[in-house]
Design an enzyme around this catalytic site. Structure first.
Site, PDB file in Angstrom:
ATOM      1  N   LYS A  54       0.859  -1.181   0.000  1.00 44.23           N
ATOM      2  CA  LYS A  54       0.000   0.000   0.000  1.00 44.23           C
ATOM      3  C   LYS A  54       0.893   1.227   0.000  1.00 44.23           C
ATOM      4  CE  LYS A  54      -4.487   0.589  -0.095  1.00 44.23           C
ATOM      5  NZ  LYS A  54      -5.430  -0.235  -0.894  1.00 44.23           N
TER       6      LYS A  54
ATOM      7  N   GLY B 270      -5.106   2.663  -7.743  1.00 43.99           N
ATOM      8  CA  GLY B 270      -5.778   3.775  -7.097  1.00 43.99           C
ATOM      9  C   GLY B 270      -6.390   3.372  -5.765  1.00 43.99           C
ATOM     10  N   ASP B 271      -6.680   4.358  -4.957  1.00 47.22           N
ATOM     11  CA  ASP B 271      -7.427   4.188  -3.710  1.00 47.22           C
ATOM     12  C   ASP B 271      -8.101   5.541  -3.481  1.00 47.22           C
ATOM     13  OD1 ASP B 271      -7.567   2.103  -1.297  1.00 47.22           O
ATOM     14  OD2 ASP B 271      -7.456   4.081  -0.387  1.00 47.22           O
TER      15      ASP B 271
END
Length: 450
Positions: free
Chosen positions: A126, A165-166
């Protein structure tokens, strides 16, 4: 809790006490692992858990950028390559002002087991920054993304680490990030990032994938309970891509989302958010102002309640928190249980506090499903995007959707079977933790990564 699990958890609390989100996710996963640890004493012998809670590597870097007035700003960026035992690191980037090391590590730890559940060869990672794209011009976002990728590009690649993406990182940001990567590397490695536009290697239904996958998982839960999605009323929090995907797929399958919530309050539309006009308006609304859902109520003449959440209403059949971590605390959990609703399906990453989750799991009338299983369809379709990039092919929407559905059916089955194997009944939370953990643990042991 097993003495070994307890000792590792205490060490995590001592070392990471200032990172409550990371401590929370470790505690939640460990709460399910006692029967596995007792069955595999070799894990304690090599102290596998201590290695598993420590990221393989984590980068912190400076990101400087110039605004449209010529002023310079400095933000921090992170990439946590948490565990690569089963494949190249894979996980999104989050651009949000509240991002810090603890958020990144929590998301990376969760991602490791989520990716394991997909059955695909991808490890957990992440990343992100405390930069907030909201209110910034396209030019400012472009300059930030170029600076961010200039710091990151040395450490990623199609066979090393594949971001996506986040929150705060949509199609615009992904395009800018990939453009800078290509400029710096001088190669066409479009498999280095996922969530891309369709013109340069993106996959069909990727924006909807997490929401679509959540509904497919829900359908398996309903099937297990001899129930059907037809006619069900669903309450979601959020109205981003994930919630929008839930709205769209549930409408296709004969259900309807009747509640949605945002930072300003919640909307109740008893007719359901289930028409093209309503779904398209949500896209327009959040593009203009992602912090307010009241315009939906004004547009379609339905109820808006300011400054609170909708958890606990009795006129729904299924709850699907799909916004932020820790959206549902113990107070809300008690109201949810009192409402008599049967299905609590987590969708956002860790949307329920640990005490609230434990309380809901203890309700005999409820079925609780965990986010690391329910929302795995997003990263699953990202991995399918990587496959298309590797093969130089473009799959149809129907092909991607069929693969996604198959994946979610398998994730539910794996979770249910893992719980049953250890005598835990239909405990989907424990089952997902056990199934995700076992694959990573076995890979680490077999590779000698003690």
């Amino acid at each position: 809790m097993n003495a070994y699990l307890a000792s590792v958890l205490e060490n995590v609390k001592a070392k990471h006490g200032s990172e409550p989100e990371f401590v929370q996710t470790v505690e939640e996963v460990f709460s399910s692992l006692e029967p596995v640890i007792e069955k595999h004493p070799e894990y304690e012998k090599v102290d596998l858990l201590t290695r598993m809670v420590e990221p393989e590597r984590m980068f912190t870097f400076r990101v400087t950028w110039e605004d449209d007035q010529g002023n310079w700003h400095t933000n921090r960026g992170w990439r946590c390559q948490f565990n690569g035992a089963i494949g190249p690191y894979k996980g999104g980037l989050r651009f949000q002002k509240n991002v810090y090391e603890g958020i990144i590590k929590f998301l990376g730890f969760e991602q490791t087991f989520k990716n394991s559940l997909t059955g695909l060869p991808i490890g957990g990672a992440k990343g992100g920054s405390d930069f907030d794209p909201a209110g910034k011009s396209d030019a400012e976002v472009l300059r930030f993304c170029q600076s961010f990728m200039t710091a990151l590009y040395r450490y990623i690649g199609p066979d090393i680490d594949i971001p996506a993406g986040d929150m705060g990182v949509g199609a615009r940001e992904i395009g800018y990030l990939y453009g800078q990567y290509r400029r710096l590397k001088g190669v066409w490695e479009n498999g280095v990032i996922t969530g891309k536009g369709l013109t340069f290697g993106g996959s069909l239904i990727r924006p909807e994938a997490t929401g679509f996958g959540a509904v497919y998982y829900l359908c398996e839960v309903l099937k297990h309970e001899n129930d059907s999605i037809e006619g069900k009323r669903i309450a979601v929090s959020g109205y981003g891509n994930v919630a929008w995907g839930i709205m769209k797929k549930s409408a296709e399958l004969g259900a309807k989302v009747t509640y949605m919530a945002g930072p300003d309050g919640y909307v109740h539309d008893p007719d359901g958010i289930n028409t093209d006009e309503k779904l398209n308006f949500i896209l327009e609304m959040r593009a203009k102002d992602p912090m307010h859902c009241k315009p939906y109520a004004e547009k379609f003449g339905c109820e808006f309640v300011e400054g609170t959440k909708h958890w606990g209403h009795k006129d729904v059949d299924i709850l699907m928190p799909a916004a932020m971590q820790n959206d549902v605390n113990l107070e809300w959990a008690k109201k949810i249980a009192e409402s008599g609703v049967k299905y609590y399906i987590e969708v956002a990453n860790m949307p329920t506090t640990n005490d609230a989750l434990e309380y809901l799991r203890g309700q005999k009338h409820m079925v609780v499903a965990p986010s690391k299983a329910v929302n795995a369809g997003g990263v699953g379709v990202s991995a399918l995007e990587m496959s298309q990039n590797s093969e130089r092919l473009v799959w149809t929407a129907e092909e991607v959707d069929a693969q996604l559905k198959k994946m979610m059916v398998t994730i539910h089955s794996m979770s249910a079977e893992a719980a049953k194997e250890y005598g835990l009944g239909y405990d989907l939370v424990a089952g997902a933790n056990i199934a995700g953990f076992k694959k990573v643990a076995e890979a680490m042991m077999q590779q000698g990564q003690f």
